[in-house]
Design a protein around this motif. Structure first.
Motif, PDB file in Angstrom:
ATOM      1  N   GLY A 111       4.125  12.493  -9.332  1.00 25.31           N
ATOM      2  CA  GLY A 111       4.594  12.484  -7.803  1.00 25.31           C
ATOM      3  C   GLY A 111       3.526  11.853  -6.906  1.00 25.31           C
ATOM      4  N   LEU A 112       2.266  12.110  -7.169  1.00 23.85           N
ATOM      5  CA  LEU A 112       1.149  11.615  -6.142  1.00 23.85           C
ATOM      6  C   LEU A 112       0.442  10.318  -6.803  1.00 23.85           C
ATOM      7  CD1 LEU A 112      -0.428  15.268  -5.738  1.00 23.85           C
ATOM      8  CD2 LEU A 112       1.104  13.780  -3.964  1.00 23.85           C
ATOM      9  N   LEU A 113       0.230  10.249  -8.025  1.00 25.03           N
ATOM     10  CA  LEU A 113      -0.327   9.192  -8.579  1.00 25.03           C
ATOM     11  C   LEU A 113       0.395   8.163  -9.453  1.00 25.03           C
ATOM     12  CD1 LEU A 113      -3.657  11.023  -9.758  1.00 25.03           C
ATOM     13  CD2 LEU A 113      -3.494   9.461  -7.609  1.00 25.03           C
ATOM     14  N   GLY A 114       1.804   8.576  -9.582  1.00 25.23           N
ATOM     15  CA  GLY A 114       2.203   7.642 -10.575  1.00 25.23           C
ATOM     16  C   GLY A 114       2.406   8.124 -11.874  1.00 25.23           C
ATOM     17  N   GLY A 115       3.152   7.413 -12.809  1.00 23.61           N
ATOM     18  CA  GLY A 115       3.254   7.732 -14.160  1.00 23.61           C
ATOM     19  C   GLY A 115       4.553   8.671 -14.383  1.00 23.61           C
ATOM     20  N   LYS A 116       4.611   9.006 -15.804  1.00 30.18           N
ATOM     21  CA  LYS A 116       5.854   9.686 -15.996  1.00 30.18           C
ATOM     22  C   LYS A 116       7.267   8.957 -15.576  1.00 30.18           C
ATOM     23  CE  LYS A 116       2.765  12.612 -17.836  1.00 30.18           C
ATOM     24  NZ  LYS A 116       2.439  12.544 -19.344  1.00 30.18           N
ATOM     25  N   GLY A 117       7.342   7.698 -15.408  1.00 28.22           N
ATOM     26  CA  GLY A 117       8.412   7.062 -14.629  1.00 28.22           C
ATOM     27  C   GLY A 117       8.408   6.885 -13.248  1.00 28.22           C
ATOM     28  N   VAL A 118       7.247   7.242 -12.579  1.00 29.40           N
ATOM     29  CA  VAL A 118       7.038   7.086 -11.127  1.00 29.40           C
ATOM     30  C   VAL A 118       6.037   5.872 -11.036  1.00 29.40           C
ATOM     31  CG1 VAL A 118       6.496   7.976  -9.210  1.00 29.40           C
ATOM     32  CG2 VAL A 118       7.635   9.660 -10.836  1.00 29.40           C
ATOM     33  N   GLY A 119       6.223   5.106 -10.160  1.00 33.40           N
ATOM     34  CA  GLY A 119       5.500   3.850  -9.996  1.00 33.40           C
ATOM     35  C   GLY A 119       4.025   4.307  -9.270  1.00 33.40           C
ATOM     36  N   GLU A 120       3.038   3.457  -9.646  1.00 36.54           N
ATOM     37  CA  GLU A 120       1.796   3.868  -8.924  1.00 36.54           C
ATOM     38  C   GLU A 120       1.896   3.676  -7.437  1.00 36.54           C
ATOM     39  OE1 GLU A 120      -1.059   1.821 -11.106  1.00 36.54           O
ATOM     40  OE2 GLU A 120      -1.040   3.000 -13.085  1.00 36.54           O
ATOM     41  N   ARG A 121       2.745   2.857  -6.941  1.00 34.32           N
ATOM     42  CA  ARG A 121       2.535   2.530  -5.557  1.00 34.32           C
ATOM     43  C   ARG A 121       2.688   3.899  -4.550  1.00 34.32           C
ATOM     44  NH1 ARG A 121       4.744  -1.090  -3.071  1.00 34.32           N
ATOM     45  NH2 ARG A 121       4.597   0.104  -1.129  1.00 34.32           N
ATOM     46  N   VAL A 122       3.261   4.983  -5.324  1.00 30.68           N
ATOM     47  CA  VAL A 122       3.386   6.229  -4.335  1.00 30.68           C
ATOM     48  C   VAL A 122       2.061   6.627  -3.890  1.00 30.68           C
ATOM     49  CG1 VAL A 122       5.519   7.051  -5.491  1.00 30.68           C
ATOM     50  CG2 VAL A 122       3.123   7.564  -6.496  1.00 30.68           C
TER      51      VAL A 122
END
Length: 487
Positions: A119-130
């Motif tokens: 949730g901070l760096l992205g990955g695991k289904g979360v984009g890196e733009r976070v």
């Protein structure tokens, strides 16, 4: 049929049997169980099972089978526990508490690290733009319920300095001139137990989860107010994501560490508006924490209490590791910090990790006087009909706190279930992942609980396996550290 044991017919055979029986009587229960265990034909396979669960301290045993077929009925995979020792399979207990099961708590902490980090760096289904979204690391504390002894820390300060010998209404001094170390048993204990607000402490714990929920709603309202837009239209501009962990302080009070992030209207994959900055989020968080409150039901015994956060609030912007220096909070440091505390519990504050069924268990509990007083207060207030919904007696062992140790918003990042499924697929060599979700593949499973835990010798063997794997991980970490240093 069981094998028929032949009676020794010769003098030498009878003497040998008598000597063996006499020797066996000199052995301890653990040693006898060890002989039984290692002479069992299924010992090697049992040890493989315990190695697979990392030396879990209290494994769960299941019996059953699972079969995977394709659309034509062909069996792609089949497993049955009838071929296992005792016709059962050991699985992890998955207890997050290090005081209960260190191997499983370490695995849970690792999952938490990846959950927070994604949730901070992205990955695991979360984009890196976070990484570019405004993010804060918060610490929200409980209010003061009475003066307690404090550790000196790095400043080597006096616990509670006083120029004059002031005393409370019970005749006890209001100051303390000692310099307590962090391991001092006096740390966290009240200077005057009779002055300490034990009902307020317990009721704060019982309503802390509701207070956090109201805090999240208040942050959204304050964001809209600071941005000058109607509260009903905030979702058209941004969403609020968070991951929160609860930690017990030495005084037995819970405080919250949380990652708070601003996303666009579609969640982490969309950017927030330019006016949604970390400074705006900081202002909204602080004003919301000051304003939010929960009122407890009125009782003749304790009246009506207003539950609020304490005055100590820390909020630090989270920076990307690539642009960080020693003075800022980084993504990896936050993820590691949250993962560290998710495996802790009230036991680390001197409490116990199991439920209390009778009041007599409180008087016999191996805890200090302060924790015992909190538990006893939970038990007494639990009899009040006005506070029945708080279930204080059921949560007396957690000092009234009944919330989850870690909670997160739905769109913050991945889930524990997804991480466990990915680990299972990895251990299967990717076969299960290839079949998962395929329209022509069906899986039939039947499982039932058949037992848990170890015998005396099995517990010793499992503890050795857990220690062996821990030493192996330390060795791998050292090798990696040396390799990074050389680069």
């Amino acid at each position: 049929m069981p094998a028929i044991r032949e009676y020794p017919t010769t003098h030498e055979a009878r003497q040998t049997a008598l000597d063996a029986a006499a020797y066996e009587r000199t052995l301890s229960l653990t040693e006898r169980d060890l002989i039984r265990m290692i002479t069992d034909p299924g010992f090697a396979r049992w040890r493989e099972q315990i190695q697979a669960v990392g030396g879990c301290s209290h494994p769960i045993y299941l019996a059953g089978h699972t079969t995977t077929r394709n659309g034509s009925g062909e069996v792609l995979h089949h497993y049955d526990t009838r071929g296992e020792p005792g016709e059962r399979l050991a699985v992890r207990c998955r207890n997050r508490r290090a005081t209960v099961c260190e191997p499983c708590s370490r695995l849970h902490a690792g999952d938490t690290f990846h959950l927070v980090r994604s949730g901070l760096l992205g990955g695991k289904g979360v984009g890196e733009r976070v990484q570019l979204h405004p993010r804060l690391f918060l610490t929200l504390t409980a209010p003061s319920f009475g003066a307690v002894h404090r550790a000196a820390g790095d400043t080597d300060q006096v616990c509670r300095p006083r120029r004059v010998d002031e005393r409370c209404g019970h005749g006890r001094p209001l100051g303390c001139s000692h310099r307590h170390s962090a391991s001092d048993t006096a740390v966290g204990q009240p200077l005057c137990p009779d002055c300490y607000d034990y009902p307020g402490h317990v009721l704060w714990h019982a309503t802390a989860g509701r207070l956090w929920n109201r805090f999240c709603h208040a942050v959204r309202r304050h964001l809209a107010t600071l941005a000058g837009i109607p509260q009903s239209r905030l979702k058209e501009h941004l969403t609020l994501g968070f991951a929160k962990v609860a930690e017990y302080q030495k005084r037995g009070a819970v405080h919250f560490h949380a990652v708070v992030r601003l996303d666009g209207p579609d969640g982490p994959d969309s950017p927030p508006p330019p006016w949604a900055t970390a400074e705006l989020l900081d202002a909204a968080v602080r004003s919301a924490a000051d304003a939010v409150q929960v009122r407890t039901p009125y009782t003749d015994a304790v009246g009506e209490r207003v539950v609020r956060f304490g005055t100590q609030l820390d909020a630090h912007p989270i920076r990307s590791t690539a642009f960080a220096d020693e003075s800022v909070v980084t993504d990896d440091a936050v993820a590691a910090y949250v993962a560290k505390y998710v495996s802790k519990s009230v036991g680390d504050a001197g409490g116990i990790d199991h439920r209390i069924r009778h009041y007599s268990a409180i008087t016999r509990a191996p805890v200090n006087a302060h924790i015992r007083a909190l538990m006893a207060t939970c038990w007494r207030l639990g009899f009040l009909p006005e506070l029945e919904e708080l279930r204080l007696q059921a949560w007396a062992h957690t000092l009234g706190y009944r919330g989850h140790i870690l909670t997160k918003s739905r769109l913050y990042s991945t889930t524990y279930g997804a991480l466990r499924a990915a680990r299972t697929a990895h251990k299967s060599g990717g076969t299960l992942a290839d079949w998962d979700g395929h329209p022509d593949v069906t899986t039939e499973s039947t499982w039932r609980y058949v037992g848990s835990g170890y015998t005396l010798a099995e517990a010793e063997c499992a503890a050795g396996i857990a220690t062996e794997q821990a030493l192996y991980r330390e060795l791998i970490d050292e090798i990696r550290a040396v390799g990074e240093w050389r680069q």
